[in-house]
Scaffold this active site. Sequence first.
Site: not given
Ligand code: SF4
Length: 398
Positions: A269, A105, A108, A92, A101, A313, A306, A88-89, A110
Site C-alpha cells: 500500500d 511489521c 504494516c 462486510r 501486535c 481491492k 488495494d 466499506r463493502y 496500519r
Molecule cells: S501487519 Fe500490522 S497489524 Fe498485522 S501483525 Fe503486522 S504490525 Fe500488526
Amino acid sequence: MANRIRTPQQLANTFPRLAGGPDLTSVVAKYPMAITPYYASLMRRADSSDPIFQMCVPRVQELTDPPFLMADPLEECHDMPVPGMVHRYPDRALVIATTMCSTYCRHCTRKRIAGTRETSITKRRLEQIANYLTEHPQISDVIVSGGDPLTMSTEHVEMVLSRLRQVPSVQIIRIGTRVPVVLPMRITDELCQMLRKYHPIWINTHFNHPQELTPESIAACNRLSDAGVPLGNQSVLLRGVNDSPQIIEKLCRALVRNRIRPYYLYQCDLVRGVEHFRTPVSRGMEIMEYLRGRLSGLAIPTFVVDAPHGGGKIPVLPTYVVSQSPTHTVLRNYEGMLIAYPEPQQRFDGACRTPQEDSAPGVWELTAGQYSRIQPEKTIRHSRRRPCCASDESVGDF
Ligand code: SF4
C-alpha cells in the site's frame, strides 16, 4: 509477549553486530518496534539480507517518504460510521479490536495505529459496533482485525466474538492475525476450544516468506485447522523479502501442504514509512504469470492492489484474452498456446441477470444493459455540455 525486543538498546543487546549501526531512536519513536524472541530466533543473519530481519527490524528509510505516501491510504477513517469499525463493502465490516501486535511489521498498512498506544476494544465501543451491525442487517461478514486480535486475552477475544454472534444477521466471523507466524505458542488448546463455540470462524494469517513456516508455526496452524477453522493467507509483496517468483511459489506450495489456502498477494500500500519495500506492479504480474500452470489453482493467490482513496481491492492479472469476435474468443494459456473458444450459436438474451438493488451501478450493470454509461462528475467537458434533445439523456443513465 513480556520478553519482546522493544528498544534499540535491547536490539543491540540481542544482536551485538547491530551496535554502532544507525541510531534507530527516532524511527522507533514514530513507528514502535516489538519483536518476539521466537520471531527473532528465525533470523539466519542479523542484516538486511535476511527476510525476517527486514520485516521486523526498523530502518532509517522509514522516515523518508515521497509526497504521495499517506498515513491512511485506504481512507479507512472516512469509512468509519462508528469508531473502530470500517464499513466499506456492502456486506462486510471490519472491527479494529486492538492496536497491539506481538511483533510490529515494518511494512504494516496500519502503521498509523499499530502499537502507537497498546489498547484494546472496550465493552462500550463493542456495544456501539454491535448496535450498528444490528441496524444494518446487510452486513453478514465481520472481520475482526487490528493490530492483532489474538494478542488479546482469550476472555477478551471471547467477549468480542460472543457479542458479534448475538447479532442475528452476522453469518461469518473472520479473524485477521499474524500470531501463528510471530507467536505461534499463543495458539493454545484453550484458545481453540473457545473459537469452536463461535463457528463459522475463518482465520486469515500473514506468512510472507517460506522461512516463516517452521515446525512451531505449522503446529499452530494445525491446531486451528483441527478446531474446524479454515485458514487463508494474505501475503504482501515486499522488495528484497519475497519479490521473486520462486520464493512465492515455494511459499504457496508450503502453505497448501499445511492446509492454508493462499488467498491474497497484496501490492504494497501507499503507506508512509514503507517506500523501501515497494515493488512495481509489473513485478506482481510477472509473478502471477510464473505461477499459472506451475501450481494448481488452489495454490495461486489473487494478486490485488488495494486502491488508494478507499477504492477497495482490485485484482490485477496478466492478459489471457487475446481477442474477441461475436463468434470466437481467442485465449492464450500459460505456455503461449492460442486457443479459439467458439461462442454459443444462439444469441444470449441475458435472462438470468437480475438487477442489484442495494448498490450503486458499476461495470456489471453496464454489461447487463441496465445503464448505458457511468459518467464521472465534474469533468470540464461535462460541465460545458448543454441539455440537448431527449435522446441525449437516455433512460437508465447514472
Ligand atoms: S501487519 Fe500490522 S497489524 Fe498485522 S501483525 Fe503486522 S504490525 Fe500488526
